[in-house]
Design a protein around this motif. Structure first.
Motif, PDB file in Angstrom:
ATOM      1  N   ILE A 167      51.430  44.822  40.896  1.00 60.03           N
ATOM      2  CA  ILE A 167      51.256  44.030  42.019  1.00 60.03           C
ATOM      3  C   ILE A 167      50.212  43.123  41.900  1.00 60.03           C
ATOM      4  CG2 ILE A 167      49.853  45.876  42.998  1.00 60.03           C
ATOM      5  CD1 ILE A 167      52.542  43.665  44.739  1.00 60.03           C
ATOM      6  N   THR A 168      49.090  43.185  41.303  1.00 58.03           N
ATOM      7  CA  THR A 168      48.104  42.321  41.100  1.00 58.03           C
ATOM      8  C   THR A 168      48.431  41.197  40.323  1.00 58.03           C
ATOM      9  OG1 THR A 168      46.249  44.058  41.596  1.00 58.03           O
ATOM     10  CG2 THR A 168      45.527  41.940  40.609  1.00 58.03           C
ATOM     11  N   GLY A 221      44.802  50.643  42.227  1.00 59.38           N
ATOM     12  CA  GLY A 221      45.455  49.477  42.719  1.00 59.38           C
ATOM     13  C   GLY A 221      44.430  48.827  43.655  1.00 59.38           C
ATOM     14  N   ILE A 222      43.749  49.454  44.314  1.00 64.72           N
ATOM     15  CA  ILE A 222      43.052  49.013  45.576  1.00 64.72           C
ATOM     16  C   ILE A 222      41.882  48.327  44.613  1.00 64.72           C
ATOM     17  CG2 ILE A 222      41.295  49.555  47.168  1.00 64.72           C
ATOM     18  CD1 ILE A 222      43.232  51.752  48.121  1.00 64.72           C
ATOM     19  N   SER A 223      41.279  48.942  43.635  1.00 67.91           N
ATOM     20  CA  SER A 223      40.214  48.317  43.051  1.00 67.91           C
ATOM     21  C   SER A 223      40.692  46.911  42.385  1.00 67.91           C
ATOM     22  CB  SER A 223      39.746  49.208  41.716  1.00 67.91           C
ATOM     23  OG  SER A 223      39.216  50.350  42.284  1.00 67.91           O
ATOM     24  N   ASP A 224      41.973  47.161  41.656  1.00 65.34           N
ATOM     25  CA  ASP A 224      42.367  45.872  41.101  1.00 65.34           C
ATOM     26  C   ASP A 224      42.685  44.628  42.107  1.00 65.34           C
ATOM     27  OD1 ASP A 224      42.278  47.092  38.734  1.00 65.34           O
ATOM     28  OD2 ASP A 224      44.632  47.460  38.672  1.00 65.34           O
ATOM     29  N   LEU A 225      43.248  44.951  43.249  1.00 67.89           N
ATOM     30  CA  LEU A 225      43.529  43.992  44.275  1.00 67.89           C
ATOM     31  C   LEU A 225      42.242  43.467  44.701  1.00 67.89           C
ATOM     32  CD1 LEU A 225      46.323  45.994  46.156  1.00 67.89           C
ATOM     33  CD2 LEU A 225      46.484  43.579  45.167  1.00 67.89           C
ATOM     34  N   ARG A 226      41.256  44.312  45.059  1.00 71.22           N
ATOM     35  CA  ARG A 226      39.944  43.716  45.453  1.00 71.22           C
ATOM     36  C   ARG A 226      39.411  42.858  44.571  1.00 71.22           C
ATOM     37  NH1 ARG A 226      37.953  49.302  48.465  1.00 71.22           N
ATOM     38  NH2 ARG A 226      38.765  48.927  50.455  1.00 71.22           N
ATOM     39  N   ALA A 227      39.416  43.192  43.227  1.00 78.60           N
ATOM     40  CA  ALA A 227      38.742  42.343  42.025  1.00 78.60           C
ATOM     41  C   ALA A 227      39.369  40.987  41.876  1.00 78.60           C
ATOM     42  CB  ALA A 227      38.903  43.304  40.591  1.00 78.60           C
ATOM     43  N   ALA A 228      40.772  40.966  42.315  1.00 79.46           N
ATOM     44  CA  ALA A 228      41.361  39.710  42.432  1.00 79.46           C
ATOM     45  C   ALA A 228      41.335  38.857  43.627  1.00 79.46           C
ATOM     46  CB  ALA A 228      42.839  39.888  42.258  1.00 79.46           C
ATOM     47  N   GLY A 229      40.633  39.699  44.500  1.00 79.35           N
ATOM     48  CA  GLY A 229      40.222  38.711  46.084  1.00 79.35           C
ATOM     49  C   GLY A 229      41.491  38.919  47.001  1.00 79.35           C
TER      50      GLY A 229
END
Length: 338
Positions: A167-168, A221-229
């Motif tokens: 998803i990211t 997934g939450i960590s990846d989304l947050r890292a991508a803003g």
């Protein structure tokens, strides 16, 4: 009932395969399409899952009305008129042809390119082009402009998105086109899309089960989304099992020390003869249930520690049909996701 996400127009629903993300996306669309609101439900994975869930013909590349939204009571006590749910099956080839027609006035010429296989070549070979086209059509549906004359506008759009592991990358279109275009219209459009995807008008909701692998993938997934803003929405815990044993019975069931005489009396009151084999089988089943509950409660605690709102949907004994989707929609509405 008020929504936890009043400013969100684009609801992206993702989750590990097998968690029921498509079902949740459909139920969310039905829940959002209440009180006269119109919602567009989009899918991008080519499986025609929306058509199967709503028992309609395979969806074309056109916004098609498939259902009436959840019927809700107004503050006066009367049934409020619901809105409609439209569906769109987004295919990258059709999205590219539409893009060429809208932005470069290539109508028949675009179809000619399709006949020569240029469209398939572009969407297969060029890195990131496929996802940019899919998200580009999604962006166009959210921000309708004069280029798409007469197009319907929506109060909300729900995307049945790719799985959590992708998803990211799927939403981070600026990264996808970085190796394709440093400047120019493609780069500018990608940057414009990212402005929407990173804004408070978008929320990425993650669907999970109370099992170790889906919960871990949700956390990643939450960590990846947050890292991508990218904006994280809520976590929807799907297929929650009924609580067949009261909490005070869980420890004895787990230890195998349930009161056999009490169980025998309950069976007699139900008209069942409590023979030893039946009592033993029931005790074993209660132990298995208590073990399962302990595992689920541990995973629920992990979800609670993710720092985002969570919602729970009960497992439907009869499976998922259109009636079941409305049941789930009502649960999401009551809990504040829709």
């Amino acid at each position: 009932m008020t929504s936890d996400w009043p400013h969100v127009q684009l609801h992206v629903v993702t989750g590990k395969g097998g968690t029921g993300k498509s079902t949740v996306a459909a139920a969310l669309a039905l829940g959002l399409a209440s009180h006269g609101k119109n919602v567009l439900l989009c899918e991008v994975e080519g499986r025609q899952g929306v058509a199967r869930m709503f028992d309609v013909d395979p969806l074309p590349y056109a916004e098609t009305r498939i259902a009436t939204g959840l019927r809700m009571r107004s503050r006066s006590g009367a049934d409020a008129e619901p809105g409609n749910v439209y569906a769109l099956h987004i295919a990258p080839e059709e999205a590219l042809l539409e893009y060429l027609k809208m932005y470069y006035k290539l109508g028949p010429a675009g179809r000619a390119l399709d006949r020569f296989g240029v469209i398939e070549f572009a969407t297969t070979i060029a890195p990131g082009v496929r996802d940019v086209l899919l998200t580009g059509k999604l962006f166009e549906a959210v921000q309708r402009n004069s280029r798409n004359k007469g197009a319907r506008t929506y109060d909300a759009i729900v995307l049945d998105a790719p799985p959590t592991g992708r998803i990211t990358t799927f939403l981070n279109v600026s990264e996808s086109v970085a190796g394709l275009a440093k400047v120019g219209p493609i780069k500018n459009q990608a940057d414009t899309m990212m402005t929407l995807f990173r804004s408070r008008r978008t929320a990425v909701h993650l669907v999970t089960l109370l099992e170790e692998m889906p919960v871990q993938e949700t956390a990643d997934g939450i960590s990846d989304l947050r890292a991508a803003g990218l904006p994280v929405g809520g976590v929807i815990i799907n297929q929650v099992r009924p609580r067949d044993l009261p909490d005070e019975s869980l420890a004895p069931a787990l230890a195998g020390s349930l009161d056999g005489d009490a169980i025998a009396e309950d069976l007699k009151r139900a008209g069942v003869e409590p023979d030893p084999a039946l009592l033993s089988a029931l005790t074993d089943e209660a132990k298995e249930y208590a073990e399962r509950r302990a595992l689920e409660d541990a995973q629920r605690d992990l979800v609670a520690g993710l720092g985002v709102p969570s919602y729970e949907l009960n497992r439907l004994a009869g499976g998922i049909d259109i009636g079941g989707l409305y049941e789930l929609a009502a649960e999401l509405k009551e809990q504040g996701l829709a």
